[in-house]
Design a protein around this motif. Structure first.
Motif, PDB file in Angstrom:
ATOM      1  N   ASP A 162      40.128  46.742  40.099  1.00 49.08           N
ATOM      2  CA  ASP A 162      41.164  45.308  40.049  1.00 49.08           C
ATOM      3  C   ASP A 162      42.279  45.104  39.124  1.00 49.08           C
ATOM      4  OD1 ASP A 162      38.694  43.368  39.546  1.00 49.08           O
ATOM      5  OD2 ASP A 162      38.984  43.620  37.468  1.00 49.08           O
TER       6      ASP A 162
ATOM      7  N   MET B 218      30.618  33.026  41.118  1.00 48.83           N
ATOM      8  CA  MET B 218      32.648  33.042  40.662  1.00 48.83           C
ATOM      9  C   MET B 218      33.263  32.303  41.700  1.00 48.83           C
ATOM     10  SD  MET B 218      34.407  36.777  41.335  1.00 48.83           S
ATOM     11  CE  MET B 218      34.120  37.681  40.428  1.00 48.83           C
ATOM     12  N   LYS B 219      34.570  32.058  41.280  1.00 47.18           N
ATOM     13  CA  LYS B 219      34.666  30.919  41.855  1.00 47.18           C
ATOM     14  C   LYS B 219      36.038  31.462  43.275  1.00 47.18           C
ATOM     15  CE  LYS B 219      37.105  29.182  38.729  1.00 47.18           C
ATOM     16  NZ  LYS B 219      37.602  28.146  37.061  1.00 47.18           N
ATOM     17  N   TYR B 220      35.652  31.155  44.358  1.00 52.42           N
ATOM     18  CA  TYR B 220      37.410  31.536  44.929  1.00 52.42           C
ATOM     19  C   TYR B 220      38.644  31.911  44.388  1.00 52.42           C
ATOM     20  CZ  TYR B 220      33.829  30.099  48.327  1.00 52.42           C
ATOM     21  OH  TYR B 220      32.333  29.393  49.463  1.00 52.42           O
ATOM     22  N   SER B 221      38.827  30.848  43.802  1.00 53.60           N
ATOM     23  CA  SER B 221      40.084  31.860  43.375  1.00 53.60           C
ATOM     24  C   SER B 221      40.003  32.519  41.752  1.00 53.60           C
ATOM     25  CB  SER B 221      41.002  30.193  42.540  1.00 53.60           C
ATOM     26  OG  SER B 221      39.735  29.680  41.423  1.00 53.60           O
ATOM     27  N   ASP B 222      39.042  32.799  41.743  1.00 52.14           N
ATOM     28  CA  ASP B 222      38.592  34.227  41.276  1.00 52.14           C
ATOM     29  C   ASP B 222      39.223  35.335  41.856  1.00 52.14           C
ATOM     30  OD1 ASP B 222      38.016  32.471  38.812  1.00 52.14           O
ATOM     31  OD2 ASP B 222      36.176  32.616  38.323  1.00 52.14           O
ATOM     32  N   PHE B 223      38.945  35.522  42.853  1.00 50.68           N
ATOM     33  CA  PHE B 223      39.223  36.614  43.474  1.00 50.68           C
ATOM     34  C   PHE B 223      40.583  36.682  45.291  1.00 50.68           C
ATOM     35  CE2 PHE B 223      35.382  35.039  44.971  1.00 50.68           C
ATOM     36  CZ  PHE B 223      35.591  35.186  46.606  1.00 50.68           C
TER      37      PHE B 223
ATOM     38  N   LYS C 269      38.531  42.518  44.335  1.00 52.52           N
ATOM     39  CA  LYS C 269      38.426  42.017  42.740  1.00 52.52           C
ATOM     40  C   LYS C 269      37.195  41.743  42.909  1.00 52.52           C
ATOM     41  CE  LYS C 269      41.691  39.323  41.811  1.00 52.52           C
ATOM     42  NZ  LYS C 269      42.734  38.922  41.575  1.00 52.52           N
ATOM     43  N   TYR C 270      36.827  41.188  43.872  1.00 50.58           N
ATOM     44  CA  TYR C 270      35.752  40.617  43.601  1.00 50.58           C
ATOM     45  C   TYR C 270      34.304  41.620  43.003  1.00 50.58           C
ATOM     46  CZ  TYR C 270      30.999  38.205  45.109  1.00 50.58           C
ATOM     47  OH  TYR C 270      29.575  38.101  45.344  1.00 50.58           O
ATOM     48  N   ASN C 271      34.429  42.825  44.266  1.00 45.78           N
ATOM     49  CA  ASN C 271      33.902  43.667  43.170  1.00 45.78           C
ATOM     50  C   ASN C 271      34.488  44.578  41.822  1.00 45.78           C
ATOM     51  OD1 ASN C 271      31.773  43.862  45.686  1.00 45.78           O
ATOM     52  ND2 ASN C 271      32.830  44.080  46.667  1.00 45.78           N
ATOM     53  N   ARG C 272      35.204  43.896  41.396  1.00 42.85           N
ATOM     54  CA  ARG C 272      35.864  44.224  39.977  1.00 42.85           C
ATOM     55  C   ARG C 272      35.771  45.854  40.334  1.00 42.85           C
ATOM     56  NH1 ARG C 272      33.244  40.105  37.734  1.00 42.85           N
ATOM     57  NH2 ARG C 272      34.082  38.174  36.917  1.00 42.85           N
TER      58      ARG C 272
END
Length: 167
Positions: free
Chosen positions: A37, A1-6, A31-34
């Motif tokens: 969300d 996962m890219k940093y910008s995703d979360f 967000k990272y752990n969904r």
């Protein structure tokens, strides 16, 4: 996962952006752990009691008037049945960060973290000599939110308070 995703910036928000680093950091972990969300920033800020005076939270009246305190995060995680960890030994950071980011409370560097205030950041990587972290103070579009701190400086500025969501 890219940093910008979360990544979440406190300054891309309208709800007390000047003091919402803890809200932004916890939202990044969620967000990272969904988990949760689609939780809006201002709703999470209210759940964390961001604007409740410190005296009502058990702190001194002269503490930062608006902010996310460690107890706010513990209470939120417990109320929402979110498994978390808040204690890390020096030799555990690297392995722990391989599984998920960790929000950490830093203080003592006026240039980076303000005069007497603490600042929440999200640690994402540990190498031999430094940590990589996401700083919620910066806006997402700038890419300036990806920062590095030496292990020595981290040890100097780390308050001993951190949180990692366990999935």
């Amino acid at each position: 996962m890219k940093y910008s995703d979360f990544f979440v910036s406190q300054n891309d928000q309208n709800y007390f952006p000047e003091a919402a680093c803890g809200v932004a950091s916890l939202l990044m972990l969620l967000k990272y752990n969904r988990i949760m969300d689609n939780t809006p920033f201002d709703e999470l800020a209210k759940d964390l009691k961001l604007n409740v005076p410190p005296k009502e939270k058990g702190y001194d009246e002269d503490d930062q008037a608006i902010g996310t305190y460690p107890e706010d995060i513990v209470r939120f995680c417990v109320l929402n049945n979110i498994k978390f960890r808040m204690s890390f030994y020096d030799d555990e950071w690297k392995d722990c960060l391989k599984s998920a980011p960790i929000m950490a409370l830093l203080t003592g560097n006026e240039e980076e973290f303000g005069l007497r205030n603490c600042h929440w950041v999200v640690l994402v990587k540990r190498d031999k000599d430094y940590f990589t972290y996401l700083d919620p103070w910066h806006r997402k579009k700038t890419n300036e939110y990806i920062k590095h701190i030496s292990s020595i400086d981290f040890g100097r500025y780390y308050t001993g308070i951190a949180c990692q969501i366990i999935s």
